[in-house]
Design an enzyme around this catalytic site. Structure first.
Site, PDB file in Angstrom:
ATOM      1  N   CYS A  32      30.017  53.039  39.561  1.00  0.00           N
ATOM      2  CA  CYS A  32      28.560  53.188  39.672  1.00  0.00           C
ATOM      3  C   CYS A  32      27.914  51.892  40.173  1.00  0.00           C
ATOM      4  CB  CYS A  32      28.015  53.584  38.293  1.00  0.00           C
ATOM      5  SG  CYS A  32      26.237  53.445  38.101  1.00  0.00           S
ATOM      6  N   CYS A  35      25.023  50.493  38.055  1.00  0.00           N
ATOM      7  CA  CYS A  35      25.559  49.943  36.798  1.00  0.00           C
ATOM      8  C   CYS A  35      25.994  48.491  37.008  1.00  0.00           C
ATOM      9  CB  CYS A  35      26.747  50.758  36.308  1.00  0.00           C
ATOM     10  SG  CYS A  35      26.377  52.483  35.941  1.00  0.00           S
TER      11      CYS A  35
END
Length: 106
Positions: A32, A35
């Site tokens: 991600c 993230c």
């Protein structure tokens, strides 16, 4: 301090140890992008508020059961717990909101 949870038993133990502090659950995935972008800010905030905040990272691919328990559908999602009770939750790599929610709940 940022700690990566290994499994449900580990999470339960960490939540017990964090009694009285604000716990930030960071639901993330290694693939991600957002993230990865928010991670340094999370480390910074965990250091800045170390006396009052515990940050627990939960890899949704490694700990699917925990992600399902918290109904996580997007990453990153931050769940804020105080004395075992959810006080806030939001999804997205919003550093300002992350800091604001921490400050409002410590």
């Amino acid at each position: 301090m940022v700690y990566q949870v290994k499994d449900k038993a580990d999470l339960d133990g960490q939540l017990t140890k964090a009694s009285g502090k604000l716990v930030v659950l960071d639901f993330f995935a290694t693939w991600c992008g957002p993230c990865k972008m928010i991670s340094p800010k999370l480390v910074e905030l965990s250091t800045q508020f170390a006396d009052n905040v515990v940050v627990l990272k939960v890899d949704v691919d490694e700990c699917e059961d925990i992600a399902m328990e918290y109904n996580i559908s997007s990453m990153p999602t931050f769940v804020f717990l105080k004395n075992g009770v959810k006080v806030e939750e939001f999804a997205g790599a919003n550093a300002k909101r992350l800091e604001d929610v921490i400050k409002a709940n410590i």
